[in-house]
Design an enzyme around this catalytic site. Structure first.
Site, mmCIF file in Angstrom:
data_model
loop_
_atom_site.group_PDB
_atom_site.id
_atom_site.type_symbol
_atom_site.label_atom_id
_atom_site.label_comp_id
_atom_site.label_asym_id
_atom_site.label_seq_id
_atom_site.Cartn_x
_atom_site.Cartn_y
_atom_site.Cartn_z
ATOM 1 N N ILE A 116 0.852 -1.183 0.000
ATOM 2 C CA ILE A 116 0.000 0.000 0.000
ATOM 3 C C ILE A 116 0.892 1.237 0.000
ATOM 4 O O ILE A 116 1.752 1.396 0.868
ATOM 5 C CB ILE A 116 -0.940 0.037 1.224
ATOM 6 C CG1 ILE A 116 -1.678 -1.300 1.399
ATOM 7 C CG2 ILE A 116 -1.897 1.220 1.129
ATOM 8 C CD1 ILE A 116 -2.580 -1.693 0.241
ATOM 9 N N GLU A 117 0.690 2.092 -0.985
ATOM 10 C CA GLU A 117 1.420 3.349 -1.113
ATOM 11 C C GLU A 117 0.422 4.470 -0.859
ATOM 12 O O GLU A 117 -0.633 4.532 -1.494
ATOM 13 C CB GLU A 117 1.986 3.460 -2.528
ATOM 14 C CG GLU A 117 2.704 4.733 -2.844
ATOM 15 C CD GLU A 117 3.196 4.786 -4.291
ATOM 16 O OE1 GLU A 117 3.759 5.830 -4.673
ATOM 17 O OE2 GLU A 117 3.019 3.803 -5.039
#
Length: 122
Positions: A116-117
């Site tokens: 997850i960015e």
């Protein structure tokens, strides 16, 4: 031809645990649709959740997701929140390239190791 993304699908090992994680960590809203399936809503988009093998057309593996989500919070506030929720930041803030220009990003993984960015446009 294409105007935007409506939804994406993540393959997870435990739907209820994934829902709880995304509600707690990213403040997303749980919704139920089509025959009791679960999704996570934010803004005008959603992330549908499925178990491995649940959708015969999708050959994704658990933990194969890689998402970039744009925040309206500051990255400092996001990092404080993640630390408060005992989520390890594995990289960042670092400069990256987003869909419409340069972004600053931090990275962590969810319960199934999906990357997850969380990013902001300066």
């Amino acid at each position: 031809m294409i105007s935007h993304i409506d939804h994406i699908v993540l393959t997870v090992s435990d739907i209820e645990a994934a829902v709880a994680f995304y509600q707690r960590v990213l403040l997303m809203e749980e919704i139920t649709f089509a025959n009791g399936r679960k999704a996570l809503k934010f803004g005008n988009q959603k992330i549908n959740l499925q178990l491995l093998g649940q959708e015969s057309r999708n050959h994704a593996s658990v933990g194969s997701g890689d998402l970039c989500l744009i925040t309206y919070w500051t990255l400092d506030d996001v990092m404080k929140h993640l630390i408060q929720e005992q989520v390890e930041i594995i990289e960042g803030p670092v400069p990256k390239s987003g869909a419409v220009g340069d972004i600053q990003s931090i990275y962590f993984v969810d319960l199934d190791s999906n990357l997850i960015e969380i990013s902001i446009y300066p």
